[in-house]
Design a protein around this motif. Structure first.
Motif, short mmCIF file in Angstrom:
data_model
loop_
_atom_site.label_atom_id
_atom_site.label_comp_id
_atom_site.label_asym_id
_atom_site.label_seq_id
_atom_site.Cartn_x
_atom_site.Cartn_y
_atom_site.Cartn_z
N PHE A 85 1.02 -1.34 -0.07
CA PHE A 85 0.14 0.06 -0.16
C PHE A 85 0.75 1.27 0.02
O PHE A 85 2.10 1.30 0.56
CB PHE A 85 -0.93 0.06 1.19
N ILE A 86 0.16 2.28 -0.62
CA ILE A 86 0.85 3.56 -0.32
C ILE A 86 -0.03 4.53 0.25
O ILE A 86 -1.03 4.25 0.11
CB ILE A 86 1.27 4.37 -1.90
N GLU A 115 8.23 2.75 -9.23
CA GLU A 115 8.63 4.30 -8.99
C GLU A 115 8.11 4.39 -7.68
O GLU A 115 8.66 5.45 -6.92
CB GLU A 115 8.12 5.01 -10.09
N GLU A 116 6.75 4.29 -7.70
CA GLU A 116 6.17 4.84 -6.47
C GLU A 116 6.42 4.25 -4.99
O GLU A 116 6.38 4.82 -3.82
CB GLU A 116 4.52 4.72 -6.43
N THR A 117 7.08 2.94 -4.96
CA THR A 117 7.49 2.18 -3.78
C THR A 117 8.72 1.50 -3.80
O THR A 117 9.14 1.29 -2.67
CB THR A 117 6.44 0.97 -3.75
N GLN A 158 14.49 -2.27 0.97
CA GLN A 158 14.06 -0.95 1.47
C GLN A 158 12.72 -0.47 0.66
O GLN A 158 13.03 -0.21 -0.47
CB GLN A 158 15.05 -0.05 1.67
N LEU A 159 11.68 -0.07 1.29
CA LEU A 159 10.68 0.54 0.49
C LEU A 159 11.15 2.14 0.52
O LEU A 159 11.26 2.58 1.42
CB LEU A 159 9.05 0.27 1.19
N SER A 160 10.67 2.64 -0.72
CA SER A 160 10.90 4.09 -0.71
C SER A 160 9.70 4.83 -1.28
O SER A 160 9.45 4.68 -2.45
CB SER A 160 12.24 4.20 -1.40
N PRO A 161 9.21 5.63 -0.65
CA PRO A 161 8.01 6.53 -1.11
C PRO A 161 8.26 7.46 -2.15
O PRO A 161 9.48 8.21 -1.56
CB PRO A 161 7.32 6.82 -0.06
N THR A 168 3.80 9.56 1.26
CA THR A 168 4.33 9.76 2.31
C THR A 168 4.72 8.58 2.96
O THR A 168 5.72 8.37 3.96
CB THR A 168 3.50 10.66 3.23
N LYS A 169 4.24 7.36 2.61
CA LYS A 169 4.55 6.12 3.36
C LYS A 169 4.09 5.02 2.12
O LYS A 169 3.25 5.04 1.30
CB LYS A 169 3.57 5.80 4.57
#
Length: 193
Positions: A85-86, A115-117, A158-161, A168-169
């Motif tokens: 989830f984002i 890209e988003e996660t 690592q997840l990267s928003p 933001t998460k």
């Protein structure tokens, strides 16, 4: 029958005439879509029905009412069967984004999730239902048509928003966490989760 969301309120495309209770009906061929959106946003009506006699033309005719934005996205599972989830605009969402030229919709979905996660190693398992929602950008309404895919990955990094997209998460949520996230999400995402 198709459902298009304006916020959390649905516009139902249908061939059936029903007695109006907590909804209003309009003929698709003569509807003022701006008026429909305004009505849904500013009244306590639960939904609007747009009626057309030919079921094969319902969606095609509706999509001609406003400019379309085509997007691809993913409902991604990891090896623990958690869903990715984002968190954007104070709501939980699934990663998705606009298609680019010369890109298949499957390529769009994988690229946008990455890209988003920050998640890599995505494999498409199967297509999911397509969702439709109306949004406003620069004072103009548009219809976002999102093609969704169930995906799997063994990614454990690592997840990267993607912060420049307002995310933001990024989190992997188990079944309980997913259900809690749905209490603060969008109607068209609830259909998928």
């Amino acid at each position: 029958m198709y459902t298009i969301y304006v916020g959390d309120k649905p516009i139902i495309l249908t061939t059936e005439l029903s007695k109006e209770t907590d909804f209003k009906s309009f003929l698709l061929k003569s509807v003022n879509i701006g008026k429909v959106i305004k009505t849904l946003n500013n009244t306590d009506l639960n939904e609007v029905h747009l009626i057309h006699k030919n079921p094969d033309k319902l969606l095609k005719k509706f999509l001609k009412l406003l400019p379309n934005v085509v997007a691809g996205g993913g409902k991604v599972y990891n090896s623990k069967n958690e869903i990715l989830f984002i968190y954007r605009n104070d709501k939980w969402d699934l990663p998705k984004g606009k298609a680019e030229r010369k890109e298949s919709i499957e390529e769009t979905a994988i690229r946008e999730v990455e890209e988003e996660t920050g998640v890599k190693g995505l494999k498409i398992v199967k297509p999911l239902p397509t969702t439709y929602h109306i949004f406003k950008r620069n004072g103009k309404h548009k219809i976002k048509v999102t093609y969704w895919f169930e995906m799997k990955t063994n990614f454990e990094g690592q997840l990267s928003p993607e912060e420049n997209e307002g995310i933001t998460k990024v989190e992997w949520l188990d079944e309980k966490g997913s259900q809690e996230a749905m209490e603060n999400s969008y109607a068209n995402i609830r259909v998928l989760v």
